[in-house]
Design a protein around this motif. Structure first.
Motif, PDB file in Angstrom:
ATOM      1  N   THR A 144       0.836  -1.195   0.000  1.00 29.90           N
ATOM      2  CA  THR A 144       0.000   0.000   0.000  1.00 29.90           C
ATOM      3  C   THR A 144       0.875   1.251   0.000  1.00 29.90           C
ATOM      4  O   THR A 144       1.858   1.336   0.749  1.00 29.90           O
ATOM      5  CB  THR A 144      -0.915  -0.006   1.234  1.00 29.90           C
ATOM      6  OG1 THR A 144      -1.720  -1.193   1.211  1.00 29.90           O
ATOM      7  CG2 THR A 144      -1.816   1.222   1.250  1.00 29.90           C
ATOM      8  N   ARG A 151      -4.957  -0.231  -1.606  1.00 32.03           N
ATOM      9  CA  ARG A 151      -5.295  -1.463  -0.906  1.00 32.03           C
ATOM     10  C   ARG A 151      -4.798  -2.642  -1.706  1.00 32.03           C
ATOM     11  O   ARG A 151      -4.870  -2.643  -2.939  1.00 32.03           O
ATOM     12  CB  ARG A 151      -6.810  -1.571  -0.733  1.00 32.03           C
ATOM     13  CG  ARG A 151      -7.233  -2.665   0.278  1.00 32.03           C
ATOM     14  CD  ARG A 151      -8.732  -2.705   0.413  1.00 32.03           C
ATOM     15  NE  ARG A 151      -9.333  -3.624  -0.550  1.00 32.03           N
ATOM     16  CZ  ARG A 151     -10.581  -3.534  -0.991  1.00 32.03           C
ATOM     17  NH1 ARG A 151     -11.349  -2.522  -0.608  1.00 32.03           N
ATOM     18  NH2 ARG A 151     -11.060  -4.405  -1.843  1.00 32.03           N
ATOM     19  N   GLU A 198      -4.650  -7.118  -1.127  1.00 32.63           N
ATOM     20  CA  GLU A 198      -5.043  -8.194  -0.217  1.00 32.63           C
ATOM     21  C   GLU A 198      -4.388  -9.511  -0.621  1.00 32.63           C
ATOM     22  O   GLU A 198      -4.523  -9.950  -1.763  1.00 32.63           O
ATOM     23  CB  GLU A 198      -6.566  -8.362  -0.218  1.00 32.63           C
ATOM     24  CG  GLU A 198      -7.323  -7.131   0.258  1.00 32.63           C
ATOM     25  CD  GLU A 198      -8.821  -7.362   0.284  1.00 32.63           C
ATOM     26  OE1 GLU A 198      -9.235  -8.507   0.004  1.00 32.63           O
ATOM     27  OE2 GLU A 198      -9.562  -6.408   0.574  1.00 32.63           O
ATOM     28  N   SER A 199      -3.707 -10.130   0.315  1.00 32.35           N
ATOM     29  CA  SER A 199      -3.122 -11.454   0.079  1.00 32.35           C
ATOM     30  C   SER A 199      -4.155 -12.520   0.421  1.00 32.35           C
ATOM     31  O   SER A 199      -5.247 -12.233   0.895  1.00 32.35           O
ATOM     32  CB  SER A 199      -1.871 -11.632   0.938  1.00 32.35           C
ATOM     33  OG  SER A 199      -2.209 -11.579   2.316  1.00 32.35           O
ATOM     34  N   HIS A 252      -8.133 -16.172  -3.426  1.00 26.89           N
ATOM     35  CA  HIS A 252      -9.127 -15.380  -4.140  1.00 26.89           C
ATOM     36  C   HIS A 252      -9.500 -16.080  -5.434  1.00 26.89           C
ATOM     37  O   HIS A 252      -8.700 -16.810  -6.021  1.00 26.89           O
ATOM     38  CB  HIS A 252      -8.589 -13.984  -4.484  1.00 26.89           C
ATOM     39  CG  HIS A 252      -8.198 -13.167  -3.296  1.00 26.89           C
ATOM     40  ND1 HIS A 252      -9.092 -12.436  -2.551  1.00 26.89           N
ATOM     41  CD2 HIS A 252      -6.980 -12.971  -2.718  1.00 26.89           C
ATOM     42  CE1 HIS A 252      -8.459 -11.819  -1.573  1.00 26.89           C
ATOM     43  NE2 HIS A 252      -7.176 -12.130  -1.649  1.00 26.89           N
TER      44      HIS A 252
END
Length: 591
Positions: free
Chosen positions: A128, A163, A165-166, A169
């Motif tokens: 980020t 943003r 995100e790990s 997914h």
């Protein structure tokens, strides 16, 4: 996305459908034809009439049926899940279709190219607050054991990462948010789409100079291909085009292979689909399919989809090139693709060119091969990506005056001409050294001289000269017999035979001979030519020709190809000493 555009069929001619009321549609828009929702693509516009090539069987269609434009060009889905897959010409997954519709593809079947449910473990490489732009790698997904899939910022996006995100997914989940330069926010997922007929952009194209090593002596030494280069393999039926492409897929120094079976016979394509999963990657020992994507479009499938398969394959290859990988795309064969062009051109009533092919055949081939190259990709790391294109050509009866073969030869820089006469003699690969060529030979020779041996280029030149001299001498032998030749010319024939049988001939099914390192190639070539050089000197000093050609070292030379790599150096030194001693032994006393 444009508003829905509806038209009505006025004519059906095989895979060509003409619809009116399509004035607001655009060239190359994807359409759905009739209530069966057959997939098609607009290829010509006349007023409000659109000519559509349909990628599925059109039997039963008639005038008056509806045509709906999707308002977007034919595109491929680019995301984790492509590797190891088998697609058809318009990127429909054949395994999934088989589960839904059985062994035959049902008309109008609609299947997502990539799974929307499968979870992929995304590991960010950006954080980020980073400023990112087109092509930057946000993170990675371990797609297979051999391929690390890099998730890149889509084209046209640049800004600050707010943003990321790990974790696990799907390809549609939002994995990052970028605040773009105009202040708005752009959500990014792992799925990108790209029109197949438009090449993916790059910063600059670089001049390729490093060879694409294949482990095949006839290619690496005699007719080399560079990384990012273009090559063609023309040859008649049974001359070994598919076997050569298998060897290149297995052994070439490419990270990823995209194999397009374009209009080939169903049984040949079945062999490819069966054999590729069984082939093992030379470096890792894993299945070759873990770094391979297959596109299968057999000769009994709708001809229009055959035309699209080439573009589908090279767009997928460009995507992996943009990650910084070396990608090899193999099209088997562009002749069948050209036949699809010819059929569609005939139905469009266009003015035919040579042998009925459309006048734009050459430009379409050039558009395909020119998408290959060594490029500096988008992204702040300025990574280098490589796309090498190898196309097989199947001219009728092996006739290289065929328009497809001639148009291809004007574009590509490497020509591996396969010869059915060599194939019938069990000489594989059946690359004819008399009519093959590589326009990269000088550049690759300089690289070899620097990195392998200073005399590489000289040895290659001497070997080709020997083979050319052999062809001329064979004409004399056929006329008057070998006894009419001088001993020096007979020795030349013996050395050329050794080059053909002991060096150029390679057994793809032998565990050792299937791959040959550059060092081993150099050693083998140098010892064969050393026999010739030393033999010429011995004949000049009145040595016996019969005794010279029967020295035991010649048998050892013929066995070098089956020698494991770790024994090459020691064995070469031994044979080199024995060769000199044995030639000296047949020299007249006192010389």
């Amino acid at each position: 996305m444009k508003s829905t555009i509806e038209g009505r069929i006025v004519k059906v001619s095989g895979p060509l459908v003409i619809a009116e009321g399509m004035r607001d549609a655009e060239m190359f828009d994807v359409v759905r034809v009739s209530d069966k929702k057959l997939i098609g693509e607009i290829i010509e516009m006349h007023g409000d009439r659109a000519s559509i090539q349909v990628y599925e069987e059109t039997a039963g269609l008639g005038p008056g049926e509806i045509v709906i434009s999707e308002g977007a060009p034919l595109s491929v889905e680019l995301a984790p899940g492509m590797m190891s897959q088998i697609f058809d010409g318009i990127q429909r997954p054949l395994e999934r279709i088989k589960e839904l519709a059985g062994n035959n593809i049902a008309r109008g079947v609609s299947v997502e190219s990539l799974s929307r449910e499968k979870l992929w473990n995304f590991q960010p490489t950006s954080v980020t607050g980073d400023y990112v732009e087109t092509g930057d790698v946000l993170g990675t997904v371990q797609e297979t054991e051999l391929v690390l899939h890099k998730i890149m910022v889509p084209h046209g996006v640049r800004g600050t990462l707010t943003r990321i995100e790990s974790g696990d997914h799907t390809i549609l989940d939002t994995i990052a948010v970028v605040k773009v330069d105009d202040g708005s926010e752009r959500e990014i997922n792992m799925l990108q789409k790209w029109p197949v007929r438009r090449g993916r952009p790059y910063i600059e194209k670089l001049a390729p100079d490093e060879p694409l090593l294949t482990g095949q002596r006839n290619i690496d030494t005699m007719f080399p291909l560079v990384m990012g280069g273009t090559a063609t393999i023309p040859g008649p039926f049974g001359s070994g085009k598919t076997v050569v492409q298998h060897q290149l897929a297995k052994w070439s120094a490419a990270d990823i292979v995209v194999y397009i079976g374009c209009g080939e016979r169903g049984n040949e394509m079945t062999d490819v689909l069966r054999e590729f999963p069984e082939l093992l990657d030379a470096k890792s020992g894993k299945s070759l399919m873990e770094r391979t994507i297959l596109i299968a479009n057999t000769s009994d499938m709708p001809v229009a989809a055959r035309e699209a398969s080439i573009y589908t394959g090279i767009t997928i290859a460009e995507y992996f090139r943009d990650m910084g990988y070396s990608v090899a795309i193999m099209a088997d064969s562009t002749s069948r693709w050209a036949e699809a062009l010819r059929e569609m051109s005939g139905r469009l009533e266009e003015m035919p060119g040579e042998e009925g092919y459309p006048a734009y055949l050459g430009s379409r081939l050039a558009n395909f091969y020119e998408r290959a190259g060594c490029v500096r990709c988008y992204g702040q790391d300025k990574r280098i990506g490589v796309l090498t294109a190898i196309g097989a050509v199947s001219p009728p009866g092996g006739d290289l005056s065929d328009p497809v073969a001639q148009s291809t030869l004007r574009i590509v820089k490497v020509f591996w001409g396969l010869d059915s006469a060599l194939a019938y003699k069990r000489h594989f690969p059946a690359i004819n050294w008399m009519n093959s060529y590589s326009l990269y030979a000088d550049k690759v020779g300089q690289w070899m001289d620097r990195n392998v041996a200073p005399e590489w280029s000289r040895l290659r030149g001497d070997a080709l000269k020997l083979l050319q001299d052999e062809a001329e001498l064979e004409e004399i032998v056929r006329l008057v017999g070998q006894d009419a030749l001088s001993f020096s010319d007979r020795l030349k024939l013996e050395a050329a035979r050794s080059l053909r049988e002991d060096f150029l001939q390679q057994d793809s099914f032998d565990d050792v001979d299937t791959y040959c390192s550059l060092n081993k190639q150099y050693r083998m070539l140098s010892i064969i030519l050393k026999f010739y050089y030393e033999g010429v000197a011995a004949l000049d000093n009145n040595a016996s020709y019969n005794e010279l050609t029967k020295i035991p070292a010649r048998y050892e030379i013929s066995r070098l190809k089956f020698l494991p790599e770790d024994q090459v150096e020691a064995k070469f030194e031994q044979i080199s000493r024995d060769l000199v001693d044995q030639i000296n032994a047949v020299m007249p006393q006192g010389v």
